[in-house]
Design a protein around this motif. Structure first.
Motif, short mmCIF file in Angstrom:
data_model
loop_
_atom_site.label_atom_id
_atom_site.label_comp_id
_atom_site.label_asym_id
_atom_site.label_seq_id
_atom_site.Cartn_x
_atom_site.Cartn_y
_atom_site.Cartn_z
N MET A 1 20.79 43.31 45.63
CA MET A 1 19.99 42.11 45.57
C MET A 1 20.04 41.53 44.16
O MET A 1 20.14 42.26 43.19
N ASP A 2 19.90 40.24 44.07
CA ASP A 2 19.90 39.61 42.76
C ASP A 2 18.46 39.43 42.25
O ASP A 2 17.50 39.73 42.95
N LYS A 3 18.35 38.95 41.02
CA LYS A 3 17.05 38.79 40.38
C LYS A 3 16.11 37.87 41.15
O LYS A 3 14.93 38.16 41.29
N LYS A 4 16.65 36.79 41.65
CA LYS A 4 15.81 35.81 42.35
C LYS A 4 15.21 36.40 43.62
O LYS A 4 14.04 36.18 43.93
N GLU A 5 15.99 37.19 44.33
CA GLU A 5 15.47 37.82 45.55
C GLU A 5 14.36 38.82 45.23
O GLU A 5 13.36 38.90 45.96
N PHE A 6 14.52 39.58 44.16
CA PHE A 6 13.45 40.51 43.76
C PHE A 6 12.20 39.75 43.34
O PHE A 6 11.08 40.18 43.63
N ARG A 7 12.38 38.62 42.65
CA ARG A 7 11.21 37.81 42.28
C ARG A 7 10.46 37.33 43.52
O ARG A 7 9.23 37.31 43.53
N GLU A 8 11.20 36.95 44.54
CA GLU A 8 10.56 36.49 45.78
C GLU A 8 9.79 37.61 46.45
O GLU A 8 8.70 37.40 46.98
N LEU A 9 10.34 38.83 46.43
CA LEU A 9 9.63 39.98 47.00
C LEU A 9 8.37 40.31 46.20
O LEU A 9 7.32 40.61 46.78
N ILE A 10 8.47 40.24 44.88
CA ILE A 10 7.30 40.51 44.03
C ILE A 10 6.24 39.45 44.28
O ILE A 10 5.05 39.77 44.41
N LYS A 11 6.64 38.21 44.38
CA LYS A 11 5.70 37.12 44.68
C LYS A 11 5.01 37.37 46.01
O LYS A 11 3.79 37.23 46.13
N TYR A 12 5.77 37.74 47.03
CA TYR A 12 5.22 38.02 48.35
C TYR A 12 4.15 39.13 48.26
O TYR A 12 3.07 39.00 48.83
N CYS A 13 4.47 40.19 47.55
CA CYS A 13 3.52 41.31 47.42
C CYS A 13 2.24 40.88 46.71
O CYS A 13 1.14 41.25 47.13
N PHE A 14 2.35 40.11 45.64
CA PHE A 14 1.15 39.65 44.94
C PHE A 14 0.32 38.70 45.80
O PHE A 14 -0.90 38.73 45.75
N MET A 15 0.99 37.89 46.61
CA MET A 15 0.25 36.99 47.50
C MET A 15 -0.48 37.77 48.59
O MET A 15 -1.49 37.32 49.11
N LYS A 16 0.03 38.96 48.93
CA LYS A 16 -0.62 39.83 49.91
C LYS A 16 -1.75 40.65 49.28
O LYS A 16 -2.42 41.40 49.98
N GLY A 17 -1.94 40.53 47.96
CA GLY A 17 -3.05 41.20 47.30
C GLY A 17 -2.71 42.57 46.74
O GLY A 17 -3.61 43.33 46.36
#
Length: 71
Positions: A1-17
């Motif tokens: 995975m590239d950096k952008k995809e990991f950022r999207e996963l991290i964003k998703y996790c933070f939005m889930k609390g």
């Protein structure tokens, strides 16, 4: 995975609390060979409320592009 995809996963996790420890644990379980480091998650801009997954502007010298004109 590239950096952008990991950022999207991290964003998703933070939005889930999830907190940083939960995010790191989840990423290590799902992507054991390629997960990002703890400091990347800890210093994530999503914790500060920024929601863009793109790289921001940085100061310094601009990258030079090699074109037929330059050669």
């Amino acid at each position: 995975m590239d950096k952008k995809e990991f950022r999207e996963l991290i964003k998703y996790c933070f939005m889930k609390g999830k907190n940083t420890v939960e995010v790191k644990t989840w990423l290590d379980a799902e992507f054991p060979a390629t997960a990002t480091g703890k400091s990347t998650i800890k210093d994530s801009k999503f914790r500060r409320g920024e929601m863009s997954t793109e790289d921001g502007e940085r100061s310094g010298c601009p990258k030079e592009v090699v074109t037929d004109k330059n050669i």
